[in-house]
Motif scaffolding. Sequence first.
Motif, PDB file in Angstrom:
ATOM      1  N   ALA A 202      -4.962   7.824  -8.262  1.00  0.00           N
ATOM      2  CA  ALA A 202      -3.973   7.533  -7.221  1.00  0.00           C
ATOM      3  C   ALA A 202      -4.004   8.580  -6.116  1.00  0.00           C
ATOM      4  CB  ALA A 202      -2.578   7.465  -7.839  1.00  0.00           C
ATOM      5  N   ALA A 203      -4.111   9.862  -6.505  1.00  0.00           N
ATOM      6  CA  ALA A 203      -4.092  10.940  -5.499  1.00  0.00           C
ATOM      7  C   ALA A 203      -5.305  10.855  -4.575  1.00  0.00           C
ATOM      8  CB  ALA A 203      -4.052  12.295  -6.202  1.00  0.00           C
ATOM      9  N   ILE A 204      -6.465  10.550  -5.151  1.00  0.00           N
ATOM     10  CA  ILE A 204      -7.681  10.435  -4.327  1.00  0.00           C
ATOM     11  C   ILE A 204      -7.579   9.226  -3.406  1.00  0.00           C
ATOM     12  CG2 ILE A 204     -10.169  10.036  -4.395  1.00  0.00           C
ATOM     13  CD1 ILE A 204     -10.229  11.604  -7.046  1.00  0.00           C
ATOM     14  N   ARG A 205      -7.097   8.101  -3.922  1.00  0.00           N
ATOM     15  CA  ARG A 205      -6.923   6.916  -3.082  1.00  0.00           C
ATOM     16  C   ARG A 205      -5.975   7.229  -1.925  1.00  0.00           C
ATOM     17  NH1 ARG A 205     -10.340   2.518  -4.672  1.00  0.00           N
ATOM     18  NH2 ARG A 205      -8.869   1.087  -3.665  1.00  0.00           N
ATOM     19  N   LYS A 208      -7.568   9.447   0.720  1.00  0.00           N
ATOM     20  CA  LYS A 208      -8.576   8.736   1.508  1.00  0.00           C
ATOM     21  C   LYS A 208      -7.998   7.573   2.307  1.00  0.00           C
ATOM     22  CE  LYS A 208     -12.639   8.051  -0.338  1.00  0.00           C
ATOM     23  NZ  LYS A 208     -13.709   7.605  -1.269  1.00  0.00           N
ATOM     24  N   GLY A 209      -6.688   7.357   2.192  1.00  0.00           N
ATOM     25  CA  GLY A 209      -6.071   6.267   2.914  1.00  0.00           C
ATOM     26  C   GLY A 209      -6.395   4.904   2.329  1.00  0.00           C
ATOM     27  N   GLU A 210      -6.711   4.861   1.034  1.00  0.00           N
ATOM     28  CA  GLU A 210      -7.040   3.611   0.364  1.00  0.00           C
ATOM     29  C   GLU A 210      -5.851   3.146  -0.475  1.00  0.00           C
ATOM     30  OE1 GLU A 210     -11.797   4.734  -0.320  1.00  0.00           O
ATOM     31  OE2 GLU A 210     -10.380   4.787  -1.996  1.00  0.00           O
ATOM     32  N   PRO A 211      -5.593   1.844  -0.542  1.00  0.00           N
ATOM     33  CA  PRO A 211      -4.486   1.360  -1.363  1.00  0.00           C
ATOM     34  C   PRO A 211      -4.757   1.587  -2.840  1.00  0.00           C
ATOM     35  CG  PRO A 211      -5.781  -0.481  -0.543  1.00  0.00           C
ATOM     36  CD  PRO A 211      -6.302   0.750   0.147  1.00  0.00           C
ATOM     37  N   PHE A 212      -3.694   1.724  -3.592  1.00  0.00           N
ATOM     38  CA  PHE A 212      -3.747   1.988  -5.026  1.00  0.00           C
ATOM     39  C   PHE A 212      -3.726   0.658  -5.774  1.00  0.00           C
ATOM     40  CE2 PHE A 212      -1.093   3.298  -8.889  1.00  0.00           C
ATOM     41  CZ  PHE A 212      -2.124   3.942  -9.551  1.00  0.00           C
ATOM     42  N   GLY A 213      -4.834  -0.088  -5.660  1.00  0.00           N
ATOM     43  CA  GLY A 213      -4.931  -1.372  -6.342  1.00  0.00           C
ATOM     44  C   GLY A 213      -5.310  -1.183  -7.801  1.00  0.00           C
ATOM     45  N   ARG A 259      -0.744  -4.926 -14.466  1.00  0.00           N
ATOM     46  CA  ARG A 259      -0.407  -5.276 -13.083  1.00  0.00           C
ATOM     47  C   ARG A 259       1.098  -5.269 -12.840  1.00  0.00           C
ATOM     48  NH1 ARG A 259      -5.034  -7.611 -14.423  1.00  0.00           N
ATOM     49  NH2 ARG A 259      -6.729  -7.789 -12.888  1.00  0.00           N
ATOM     50  N   ASN A 260       1.869  -5.534 -13.882  1.00  0.00           N
ATOM     51  CA  ASN A 260       3.318  -5.535 -13.720  1.00  0.00           C
ATOM     52  C   ASN A 260       3.911  -4.131 -13.675  1.00  0.00           C
ATOM     53  OD1 ASN A 260       3.363  -8.319 -13.660  1.00  0.00           O
ATOM     54  ND2 ASN A 260       3.938  -8.560 -15.804  1.00  0.00           N
ATOM     55  N   VAL A 261       3.283  -3.172 -14.350  1.00  0.00           N
ATOM     56  CA  VAL A 261       3.793  -1.794 -14.298  1.00  0.00           C
ATOM     57  C   VAL A 261       3.194  -1.011 -13.134  1.00  0.00           C
ATOM     58  CG1 VAL A 261       4.173  -1.752 -16.785  1.00  0.00           C
ATOM     59  CG2 VAL A 261       2.052  -0.803 -15.877  1.00  0.00           C
ATOM     60  N   TRP A 262       2.129  -1.552 -12.516  1.00  0.00           N
ATOM     61  CA  TRP A 262       1.403  -0.815 -11.474  1.00  0.00           C
ATOM     62  C   TRP A 262       2.290  -0.424 -10.284  1.00  0.00           C
ATOM     63  CZ3 TRP A 262      -2.770   1.214 -13.250  1.00  0.00           C
ATOM     64  CH2 TRP A 262      -3.696   1.814 -12.392  1.00  0.00           C
ATOM     65  N   PRO A 263       3.165  -1.319  -9.767  1.00  0.00           N
ATOM     66  CA  PRO A 263       4.033  -0.908  -8.651  1.00  0.00           C
ATOM     67  C   PRO A 263       4.943   0.262  -9.010  1.00  0.00           C
ATOM     68  CG  PRO A 263       3.974  -3.292  -8.809  1.00  0.00           C
ATOM     69  CD  PRO A 263       3.299  -2.767 -10.041  1.00  0.00           C
ATOM     70  N   GLY A 264       5.433   0.296 -10.240  1.00  0.00           N
ATOM     71  CA  GLY A 264       6.263   1.416 -10.662  1.00  0.00           C
ATOM     72  C   GLY A 264       5.476   2.716 -10.723  1.00  0.00           C
ATOM     73  N   LEU A 265       4.233   2.636 -11.212  1.00  0.00           N
ATOM     74  CA  LEU A 265       3.381   3.826 -11.230  1.00  0.00           C
ATOM     75  C   LEU A 265       3.102   4.296  -9.807  1.00  0.00           C
ATOM     76  CD1 LEU A 265       0.756   2.942 -14.019  1.00  0.00           C
ATOM     77  CD2 LEU A 265       3.092   3.809 -14.248  1.00  0.00           C
ATOM     78  N   ALA A 266       2.854   3.343  -8.904  1.00  0.00           N
ATOM     79  CA  ALA A 266       2.593   3.678  -7.497  1.00  0.00           C
ATOM     80  C   ALA A 266       3.794   4.403  -6.890  1.00  0.00           C
ATOM     81  CB  ALA A 266       2.267   2.414  -6.703  1.00  0.00           C
ATOM     82  N   ALA A 273       0.912   0.446  -3.726  1.00  0.00           N
ATOM     83  CA  ALA A 273       0.187  -0.472  -4.600  1.00  0.00           C
ATOM     84  C   ALA A 273      -0.459  -1.550  -3.750  1.00  0.00           C
ATOM     85  CB  ALA A 273       1.129  -1.093  -5.624  1.00  0.00           C
ATOM     86  N   GLY A 274      -1.751  -1.750  -3.911  1.00  0.00           N
ATOM     87  CA  GLY A 274      -2.466  -2.749  -3.120  1.00  0.00           C
ATOM     88  C   GLY A 274      -2.979  -3.866  -3.990  1.00  0.00           C
ATOM     89  N   ALA A 275      -3.811  -4.696  -3.400  1.00  0.00           N
ATOM     90  CA  ALA A 275      -4.428  -5.793  -4.141  1.00  0.00           C
ATOM     91  C   ALA A 275      -5.374  -5.229  -5.195  1.00  0.00           C
ATOM     92  CB  ALA A 275      -5.186  -6.700  -3.179  1.00  0.00           C
ATOM     93  N   ASP A 276      -5.692  -6.049  -6.190  1.00  0.00           N
ATOM     94  CA  ASP A 276      -6.639  -5.631  -7.224  1.00  0.00           C
ATOM     95  C   ASP A 276      -7.910  -5.085  -6.593  1.00  0.00           C
ATOM     96  OD1 ASP A 276      -4.812  -6.544  -9.011  1.00  0.00           O
ATOM     97  OD2 ASP A 276      -6.078  -8.090  -9.894  1.00  0.00           O
ATOM     98  N   SER A 277      -8.411  -4.014  -7.184  1.00  0.00           N
ATOM     99  CA  SER A 277      -9.617  -3.378  -6.675  1.00  0.00           C
ATOM    100  C   SER A 277     -10.492  -2.974  -7.858  1.00  0.00           C
ATOM    101  CB  SER A 277      -9.246  -2.146  -5.836  1.00  0.00           C
ATOM    102  OG  SER A 277     -10.394  -1.485  -5.360  1.00  0.00           O
ATOM    103  N   PRO A 278     -11.203  -3.946  -8.473  1.00  0.00           N
ATOM    104  CA  PRO A 278     -11.992  -3.634  -9.672  1.00  0.00           C
ATOM    105  C   PRO A 278     -12.930  -2.446  -9.451  1.00  0.00           C
ATOM    106  CG  PRO A 278     -11.935  -5.997  -9.299  1.00  0.00           C
ATOM    107  CD  PRO A 278     -11.324  -5.362  -8.080  1.00  0.00           C
ATOM    108  N   THR A 279     -12.690  -1.389 -10.188  1.00  0.00           N
ATOM    109  CA  THR A 279     -13.409  -0.127  -9.996  1.00  0.00           C
ATOM    110  C   THR A 279     -13.480   0.601 -11.325  1.00  0.00           C
ATOM    111  OG1 THR A 279     -12.409   0.073  -7.785  1.00  0.00           O
ATOM    112  CG2 THR A 279     -13.443   2.049  -8.686  1.00  0.00           C
ATOM    113  N   SER A 280     -14.616   1.212 -11.614  1.00  0.00           N
ATOM    114  CA  SER A 280     -14.683   2.114 -12.762  1.00  0.00           C
ATOM    115  C   SER A 280     -13.957   3.403 -12.396  1.00  0.00           C
ATOM    116  CB  SER A 280     -16.139   2.429 -13.129  1.00  0.00           C
ATOM    117  OG  SER A 280     -16.188   3.552 -13.991  1.00  0.00           O
ATOM    118  N   VAL A 281     -12.868   3.681 -13.084  1.00  0.00           N
ATOM    119  CA  VAL A 281     -12.126   4.917 -12.823  1.00  0.00           C
ATOM    120  C   VAL A 281     -13.021   6.125 -13.090  1.00  0.00           C
ATOM    121  CG1 VAL A 281     -10.154   6.320 -13.561  1.00  0.00           C
ATOM    122  CG2 VAL A 281      -9.896   3.842 -13.286  1.00  0.00           C
ATOM    123  N   THR A 282     -13.840   6.036 -14.128  1.00  0.00           N
ATOM    124  CA  THR A 282     -14.757   7.133 -14.459  1.00  0.00           C
ATOM    125  C   THR A 282     -15.701   7.419 -13.295  1.00  0.00           C
ATOM    126  OG1 THR A 282     -14.684   6.459 -16.784  1.00  0.00           O
ATOM    127  CG2 THR A 282     -16.481   7.915 -16.127  1.00  0.00           C
TER     128      THR A 282
END
Length: 371
Positions: A202-205, A208-213, A259-266, A273-282
């Motif tokens: 989340a901090a890196i996103r 970088k000005g990227e949404p936290f999908g 996806r339901n807890v994601w806005p609270g984490l954001a 919180a943005g749209a889904d962004s399939p990404t390897s966190v690793t």
Amino acid sequence: MSTNNQANTARDRVLVTGASGLLGVAAIEKFLDAGWDVIGVSRRKPELPSGREVQFLSVDLRDEEKSRAAFEPLTDVTHIAYTALHEKPELVAGWSSKDQIDTNNAMLRNVVEPIVRNASDFRHISILQGTKVYGVHLHPIPIPARERDARKDHPNFFFDQEAYVGEAGAKHGFNYTALRPQLVTGPTPGALNVLPAIGVYAAIRREKGEPFGFPGGPSFVWEAADADLVGDVMVWAAQSPQAANEAFNITNGDVFEWRNVWPGLAETLGTEAGADSPTSVTAYIAENSGVWDKIVAKHGLRSHNLREFVGQGDQHADFAFAYGAPAGPRAFVSTIKLRQAGFSKTVDTELSFRKALQSLIDRKFLPPVSK
């Protein structure tokens, strides 16, 4: 009253292995809360969120001779809370590795053998398992999985360790409890905790000005276990006749969908919180480690060593999010046995996630939320 408390403290002395890890820290805090005398054992000294100090032994449990030298003098230990764990660098692949199994089995023996030889009133050990005891990482499991559903159809040190403490307990006169929490999370960096990895992502996103999908795969419903709740169970199990020589599943008591807890984490992490962004966190964290270094410098964070802070939580996050998978894990466990045995505490999972992330922010492991 104080005399009784002092007598109880002297009588009940717990050795917590894996003391610097997620469950070790939680167990130490909970046993201290309950008035126990606690000795923490790990390679590095644990840092307790409460700021309390605890008696500490630095021991690599893989070393039989050093373990024996450290534990033989502990003649007044009455209980062990065994949370130590050895994982391979390639996390998921290592779960079926013979080397990983052998190492974990040896570590447990290296603790128990010198204690049972020398402690005159040793009474109980708790060991940690998980849903891999049901083969969740290999095949579908019963829904919900009950403790009796554990099948020895795959190599797993959980089976070996439970058999060992059962046989040793019958021989030396102590009881054991095997605890099976599902997806453990909490405020301690490192190990398999997915929350530090989520916080870094989340901090890196944000930087970088990227949404936290949400970076994972297909939607699925799951359960989790707050580390403090597991710590509470360990204190209960150490004293409860109903826990003697039994296995118990542990969850917070509710279910969640990422996806339901994601806005609270954001919200907790101060990002959008943005749209889904399939990404390897690793992969994402590795590719943006330089950005993280800038965040650490900008905010004066304590988490200079990214790998120590995240541990293998990034790999675990990819697994827990079902990144690149055709479906999420179908893993629900019944906690009826635990509740019928007398432990009934519950935790709200989303609040558990947010509380742990806030603790990491407050202790300057993660950047503050911009006002």
